[in-house]
Design an enzyme around this catalytic site. Structure first.
Site, PDB file in Angstrom:
ATOM      1  N   ASP A   1       0.807  -1.224   0.000  1.00  0.00           N
ATOM      2  CA  ASP A   1       0.000   0.000   0.000  1.00  0.00           C
ATOM      3  C   ASP A   1       0.840   1.274   0.000  1.00  0.00           C
ATOM      4  OD1 ASP A   1      -2.323  -1.548   0.063  1.00  0.00           O
ATOM      5  OD2 ASP A   1      -2.274  -1.657   2.254  1.00  0.00           O
TER       6      ASP A   1
ATOM      7  N   LYS B   1       1.989   2.096  -5.055  1.00  0.00           N
ATOM      8  CA  LYS B   1       2.593   1.529  -6.280  1.00  0.00           C
ATOM      9  C   LYS B   1       1.699   1.758  -7.493  1.00  0.00           C
ATOM     10  CE  LYS B   1       2.539  -2.465  -4.280  1.00  0.00           C
ATOM     11  NZ  LYS B   1       2.098  -2.049  -2.934  1.00  0.00           N
TER      12      LYS B   1
ATOM     13  N   GLY C   1      -4.513  -4.281  -3.822  1.00  0.00           N
ATOM     14  CA  GLY C   1      -5.501  -3.243  -4.136  1.00  0.00           C
ATOM     15  C   GLY C   1      -4.730  -2.005  -4.519  1.00  0.00           C
ATOM     16  N   HIS C   2      -4.767  -1.659  -5.777  1.00  0.00           N
ATOM     17  CA  HIS C   2      -3.986  -0.522  -6.291  1.00  0.00           C
ATOM     18  C   HIS C   2      -4.957   0.564  -6.758  1.00  0.00           C
ATOM     19  CE1 HIS C   2      -0.396  -3.402  -7.207  1.00  0.00           C
ATOM     20  NE2 HIS C   2      -0.745  -3.390  -5.945  1.00  0.00           N
TER      21      HIS C   2
ATOM     22  N   ARG D   1       2.683 -28.937  -6.854  1.00  0.00           N
ATOM     23  CA  ARG D   1       2.554 -29.436  -8.234  1.00  0.00           C
ATOM     24  C   ARG D   1       1.212 -30.104  -8.520  1.00  0.00           C
ATOM     25  NH1 ARG D   1       8.193 -32.203  -7.432  1.00  0.00           N
ATOM     26  NH2 ARG D   1       7.100 -32.437  -5.462  1.00  0.00           N
TER      27      ARG D   1
ATOM     28  N   GLN E   1       1.932  -6.049  -3.229  1.00  0.00           N
ATOM     29  CA  GLN E   1       2.415  -6.234  -1.859  1.00  0.00           C
ATOM     30  C   GLN E   1       3.693  -5.396  -1.624  1.00  0.00           C
ATOM     31  OE1 GLN E   1       1.383  -9.471  -3.604  1.00  0.00           O
ATOM     32  NE2 GLN E   1      -0.531  -8.610  -2.919  1.00  0.00           N
TER      33      GLN E   1
ATOM     34  N   ARG F   1      -5.588   0.385   8.636  1.00  0.00           N
ATOM     35  CA  ARG F   1      -4.177  -0.004   8.616  1.00  0.00           C
ATOM     36  C   ARG F   1      -3.499   0.458   9.899  1.00  0.00           C
ATOM     37  NH1 ARG F   1      -3.713   2.361   2.602  1.00  0.00           N
ATOM     38  NH2 ARG F   1      -4.795   0.695   1.528  1.00  0.00           N
TER      39      ARG F   1
ATOM     40  N   LEU G   1       3.570  12.560   1.169  1.00  0.00           N
ATOM     41  CA  LEU G   1       4.235  13.594   1.964  1.00  0.00           C
ATOM     42  C   LEU G   1       3.200  14.594   2.485  1.00  0.00           C
ATOM     43  CD1 LEU G   1       7.163  14.469   2.785  1.00  0.00           C
ATOM     44  CD2 LEU G   1       6.997  16.176   0.965  1.00  0.00           C
TER      45      LEU G   1
END
Ligand code: GDP
Ligand code: IMO
Ligand code: MG
Length: 439
Positions: free
Chosen positions: A13, A16, A40-41, A153, A234, A319, A346
């Site tokens: 988070d 990105k 989640g972007h 596999r 992530q 968060r 910022l």
């Protein structure tokens, strides 16, 4: 020719998606290489009717730029139901989603309802196990069980969608096998294999036109001079090997994971762009040395009134928030080989009278600039804070370093000094244009 890699330098988070969207203006292809819809972007682009917010979980954020082709690499685990929902939602926002624009690796793995049920059952069992380390706090999207099947596999690869009936049979078998564990091991209800098979047969018909040999496609395009962005999901500290194990995800979101997860050779590597917030957040369980509590944490988190306040895009969970941890950041920059830093949010620090920054750790009377034994066990360490003066000005309109108040510039300069990595971009708002270019 180059493959530029965008990675999260913290616990996810970092922004990105927003950075990928901006850099995609100069790219031809944007490729996701790991994870699934645990990601989640968020991308925000202002238009004539106000800001438009795009929330991406599986599709690369670069698709918001109309000229970009998106790739879902084989390092991903894909829930086809969620992918189809996301495709529909993006089409509704005016984004073209077609096989010409979106390519899904035939070797990516599929997530099924059985994986999701196992993920949730395992979390419940961990939470109830008094002797264990407790739950991980996963997103409940079936990520861990899907990667478990891959490494064991017995996974279901996306290529199975080319034959919808066969996929249906394979999924029904997988559900029957999982029902045994769900009922006998976890005391959970069984799933209906016939229903899941019917659903997956339908998904396969919709998604099979998107299947491609994406490693070959990327190689050919890179060789022909295309610019490819690898969009990390992530963050470094959630990496299965390099993160705060066991409180990690089940994939490799670090830069090395991009080569494996896309099937592109390291010789194509260009810039390695590390994205970090100007403070620290984490969602889910696990260590967090610079975590703040009470009012301090609430100030960093926000109330939820703004779309960028610190509540999970995927799960809505608040968060955990705290101060920027330079020990962990230096570690992340080192293991990824980051060539430049992008500092986000910022603007959120505006109005704080002082800002804390963790320059080193202390344990048993000793100071540590680096992690002596990796990030898994952070319990022995106390953060050593530096306190810097804050600023009161609104920085969201800044576009050059000169537009920032001196205290904000000093904060950025201190981060560069303590990491030895230049900051190339500073994000001062969620909207695409709210970026300070440092050159
Ligand atoms: P990702 O998972 O790394 O792509 O990050 P997320 O999208 O989950 O979380 C970042 C949140 O912060 C999103 O809501 C973004 O729109 C928002 N955001 C990104 N950069 C900035 C910034 O510089 N300032 C503010 N206020 N919000 C930002
Ligand atoms: P983006 O791409 C933040 C966290 C979960 C949990 C751990 C394991 O938006 O940065 P999983 O469901 O992957 O098995 O959960 O990883 N996690 C994230 N935290 N951002 C993410 O993605 C995350 N993806 C997984 O909260 O702690
Ligand atoms: Mg996110």
């Amino acid at each position: 020719m180059p493959l530029h890699i965008i990675i999260g330098a913290q616990w996810g988070d970092e922004g990105k998606g927003r950075v990928t969207d901006l850099l995609a203006a100069q790219a031809d292809i944007v490729a996701r290489y790991s994870g699934g819809d645990n990601a989640g972007h968020t991308v925000t682009v202002s238009g004539p009717d106000g800001p438009r917010i795009f929330r991406l979980h599986l599709l690369p954020s670069g698709l918001v730029q109309p000229h970009v082709t998106g790739v879902l690499g084989h390092g991903m685990v894909i829930n086809p139901a969620r992918l189809l929902e996301e495709m529909t939602a993006l089409r509704g926002l005016g984004i073209e989603i077609s096989p010409a624009r979106v390519k899904i690796s035939a070797a990516a793995h599929l997530i099924t309802p059985a994986h999701i049920a196992l993920d949730r059952a395992d979390e419940a069992a961990r939470a109830a196990d008094a002797a264990g380390e407790g739950k991980i706090g996963t997103t409940g999207r079936g990520i861990g069980p899907a990667y478990t099947d891959k490494t064991a596999r017995r996974g279901l690869r996306a290529e199975l969608m080319a034959d919808a009936e066969r996929l249906g049979d394979r999924v029904a078998d997988q559900v029957r096998a999982t029902n045994h564990s769900l009922e006998k091991l976890y005391g959970q209800p069984a799933l209906d294999p016939a229903q899941v098979a019917a659903d997956y047969t339908a998904y396969a018909r919709d998604l099979s036109p998107y299947l491609a040999e994406t490693s070959l496609y990327l190689h050919q395009r890179l060789s022909a001079g295309a610019v490819v962005l690898a969009e990390g999901a992530q963050g470094t500290l959630l990496d299965l090997d390099l993160g705060t194990y066991p409180f990690v995800t089940s994939s490799s979101p670090t830069s090395g994971g991009a080569f494996v997860g896309l099937g592109v050779a390291p010789r194509f590597a260009g810039r390695i762009i590390g994205v970090t917030k100007a403070f620290q957040t984490r969602v889910g369980e696990g260590p967090f040395p610079t975590e703040a509590f009470g009012e301090e944490a609430q100030r960093l988190r926000g109330t939820g009134a703004n779309p960028w306040d610190e509540f999970g895009t995927t799960t809505g969970r608040p968060r955990r928030c705290g101060w920027l941890d330079l020990v962990l950041l230096r570690y992340a920059l080192r293991v990824n080989g980051v060539t430049e830093l992008v500092l986000t949010k910022l603007d959120v620090l505006s109005g704080l009278s002082t800002i804390r920054l963790c320059a080193a750790y202390q344990a048993a009377g000793q100071t540590h600039d680096e992690l002596p034994s990796g990030p898994a066990d952070l319990a022995p360490f106390q953060p050593v804070y530096e306190t810097m003066p804050g600023w009161s000005e609104d920085v969201s309109g800044a576009r050059t370093l000169a537009d920032l108040p001196p205290a904000a510039r000093a904060y950025v300069a201190r981060i560069e000094e303590l990491t030895g990595v230049p900051v190339s971009l500073i994000s001062v708002g969620a909207e695409r244009s709210q970026m300070v270019r440092c050159d």
